[in-house]
Design a protein around this motif. Structure first.
Motif, PDB file in Angstrom:
ATOM      1  N   PRO A   1       0.796  -1.222   0.000  1.00 28.50           N
ATOM      2  CA  PRO A   1       0.000   0.000   0.000  1.00 28.50           C
ATOM      3  C   PRO A   1       0.837   1.284   0.000  1.00 28.50           C
ATOM      4  N   ILE A   2       2.094   1.210   0.384  1.00 26.28           N
ATOM      5  CA  ILE A   2       2.925   2.427   0.373  1.00 26.28           C
ATOM      6  C   ILE A   2       3.762   2.525  -0.898  1.00 26.28           C
ATOM      7  N   SER A   3       3.552   1.629  -1.851  1.00 25.75           N
ATOM      8  CA  SER A   3       4.370   1.603  -3.062  1.00 25.75           C
ATOM      9  C   SER A   3       3.702   2.204  -4.286  1.00 25.75           C
ATOM     10  N   PHE A   4       2.425   2.519  -4.198  1.00 22.28           N
ATOM     11  CA  PHE A   4       1.713   3.060  -5.348  1.00 22.28           C
ATOM     12  C   PHE A   4       0.905   4.260  -4.907  1.00 22.28           C
ATOM     13  N   GLY A   5       1.082   5.352  -5.588  1.00 23.50           N
ATOM     14  CA  GLY A   5       0.358   6.579  -5.263  1.00 23.50           C
ATOM     15  C   GLY A   5       1.283   7.765  -5.436  1.00 23.50           C
ATOM     16  N   VAL A   6       0.727   8.949  -5.216  1.00 21.82           N
ATOM     17  CA  VAL A   6       1.538  10.162  -5.351  1.00 21.82           C
ATOM     18  C   VAL A   6       2.614  10.187  -4.277  1.00 21.82           C
ATOM     19  N   TYR A   7       2.233   9.805  -3.057  1.00 26.85           N
ATOM     20  CA  TYR A   7       3.211   9.689  -1.975  1.00 26.85           C
ATOM     21  C   TYR A   7       3.508   8.212  -1.809  1.00 26.85           C
ATOM     22  N   GLN A   8       4.761   7.843  -2.008  1.00 29.55           N
ATOM     23  CA  GLN A   8       5.099   6.433  -1.914  1.00 29.55           C
ATOM     24  C   GLN A   8       6.516   6.247  -1.403  1.00 29.55           C
ATOM     25  N   ARG A  10       8.993   3.116  -1.798  1.00 28.82           N
ATOM     26  CA  ARG A  10       9.214   1.774  -2.334  1.00 28.82           C
ATOM     27  C   ARG A  10      10.432   1.187  -1.641  1.00 28.82           C
ATOM     28  N   ILE A  11      10.166   0.323  -0.693  1.00 30.21           N
ATOM     29  CA  ILE A  11      11.247  -0.298   0.080  1.00 30.21           C
ATOM     30  C   ILE A  11      12.213  -1.027  -0.853  1.00 30.21           C
ATOM     31  N   ALA A  12      11.700  -1.600  -1.934  1.00 27.21           N
ATOM     32  CA  ALA A  12      12.560  -2.303  -2.890  1.00 27.21           C
ATOM     33  C   ALA A  12      13.600  -1.374  -3.505  1.00 27.21           C
ATOM     34  N   ASP A  13      13.319  -0.066  -3.536  1.00 31.34           N
ATOM     35  CA  ASP A  13      14.299   0.885  -4.076  1.00 31.34           C
ATOM     36  C   ASP A  13      15.558   0.971  -3.219  1.00 31.34           C
ATOM     37  N   ALA A  14      15.532   0.400  -2.037  1.00 30.05           N
ATOM     38  CA  ALA A  14      16.721   0.384  -1.184  1.00 30.05           C
ATOM     39  C   ALA A  14      17.850  -0.439  -1.799  1.00 30.05           C
ATOM     40  N   ILE A  15      17.537  -1.291  -2.772  1.00 31.52           N
ATOM     41  CA  ILE A  15      18.612  -2.064  -3.411  1.00 31.52           C
ATOM     42  C   ILE A  15      19.162  -1.376  -4.660  1.00 31.52           C
ATOM     43  N   LEU A  16      18.556  -0.272  -5.099  1.00 25.77           N
ATOM     44  CA  LEU A  16      19.073   0.438  -6.269  1.00 25.77           C
ATOM     45  C   LEU A  16      20.531   0.878  -6.105  1.00 25.77           C
ATOM     46  N   ALA A 114      13.981   5.560   0.992  1.00 30.96           N
ATOM     47  CA  ALA A 114      14.357   4.243   0.472  1.00 30.96           C
ATOM     48  C   ALA A 114      15.791   4.194  -0.032  1.00 30.96           C
ATOM     49  N   ILE A 115      16.193   5.182  -0.817  1.00 34.78           N
ATOM     50  CA  ILE A 115      17.505   5.136  -1.476  1.00 34.78           C
ATOM     51  C   ILE A 115      18.605   5.727  -0.605  1.00 34.78           C
ATOM     52  N   ASN A 116      18.373   6.950  -0.111  1.00 35.66           N
ATOM     53  CA  ASN A 116      19.452   7.662   0.572  1.00 35.66           C
ATOM     54  C   ASN A 116      19.640   7.261   2.025  1.00 35.66           C
ATOM     55  N   VAL A 117      18.614   6.728   2.654  1.00 40.19           N
ATOM     56  CA  VAL A 117      18.760   6.277   4.040  1.00 40.19           C
ATOM     57  C   VAL A 117      18.981   4.764   4.062  1.00 40.19           C
ATOM     58  N   LEU A 118      17.950   4.014   3.688  1.00 40.57           N
ATOM     59  CA  LEU A 118      18.067   2.546   3.723  1.00 40.57           C
ATOM     60  C   LEU A 118      19.086   2.039   2.699  1.00 40.57           C
ATOM     61  N   GLY A 119      18.966   2.498   1.471  1.00 40.10           N
ATOM     62  CA  GLY A 119      19.840   2.016   0.400  1.00 40.10           C
ATOM     63  C   GLY A 119      21.308   2.341   0.627  1.00 40.10           C
ATOM     64  N   PHE A 120      21.578   3.560   1.111  1.00 40.08           N
ATOM     65  CA  PHE A 120      22.970   3.926   1.369  1.00 40.08           C
ATOM     66  C   PHE A 120      23.560   3.064   2.478  1.00 40.08           C
TER      67      PHE A 120
END
Length: 140
Positions: A1-8, A10-16, A114-120
């Protein structure tokens, strides 16, 4: 539910950010994963194609930027966030019929998390591990 919408978020983006270490395999894998996720997300062809392209371009840019030192890895993560914010935030504003600023802000906030906190954090752990030693490009 947090992956689709204007505010999202995407936890999966942590692997980018792993594209900094592993390059093209991560770019291709995360792009394919985005394609599959967006096909089930129900926002239509623009999201399927746009999200896939956004992930691929973001990963390739991060791979080209990132590398040997922390500053480059941070810059790579922010480049991914910026790329995804502009592409995805732009078309989500159209899909949801909201001002472009709202679309950009919603994606930017989620991408920073997702990217700069978790992903980094994941990137740094992998970068410091022995598995990454054979993949990391030498700084020029």
């Amino acid at each position: 539910p947090i992956s689709f919408g204007v505010y999202q978020v995407r936890i999966a983006d942590a692997i980018l950010p792993l594209s900094v270490v592993f390059g093209m395999p991560v770019a291709l894998g995360t792009s394919l994963g985005c394609l599959v996720a967006n096909a089930y997300g129900g926002l239509g062809m623009i999201d399927i194609v746009g999200g896939t392209i956004a992930n691929f371009v973001a990963c390739i840019l991060a791979w080209l930027i990132g590398g040997g030192n922390t500053i480059r890895r941070v810059a790579a993560c922010f480049t991914e966030t910026t790329t995804i914010t502009i592409i995805v935030g732009g078309y989500l504003a159209l899909i949801f019929n909201v001002p472009v600023e709202i679309g950009l802000l919603g994606i930017f906030i989620g991408s920073v998390i997702a990217i700069n906190v978790l992903g980094f954090a994941i990137l740094e752990a992998v970068h410091r591990s022995s598995i990454s030693k054979k993949y990391v490009k030498k700084a020029t």
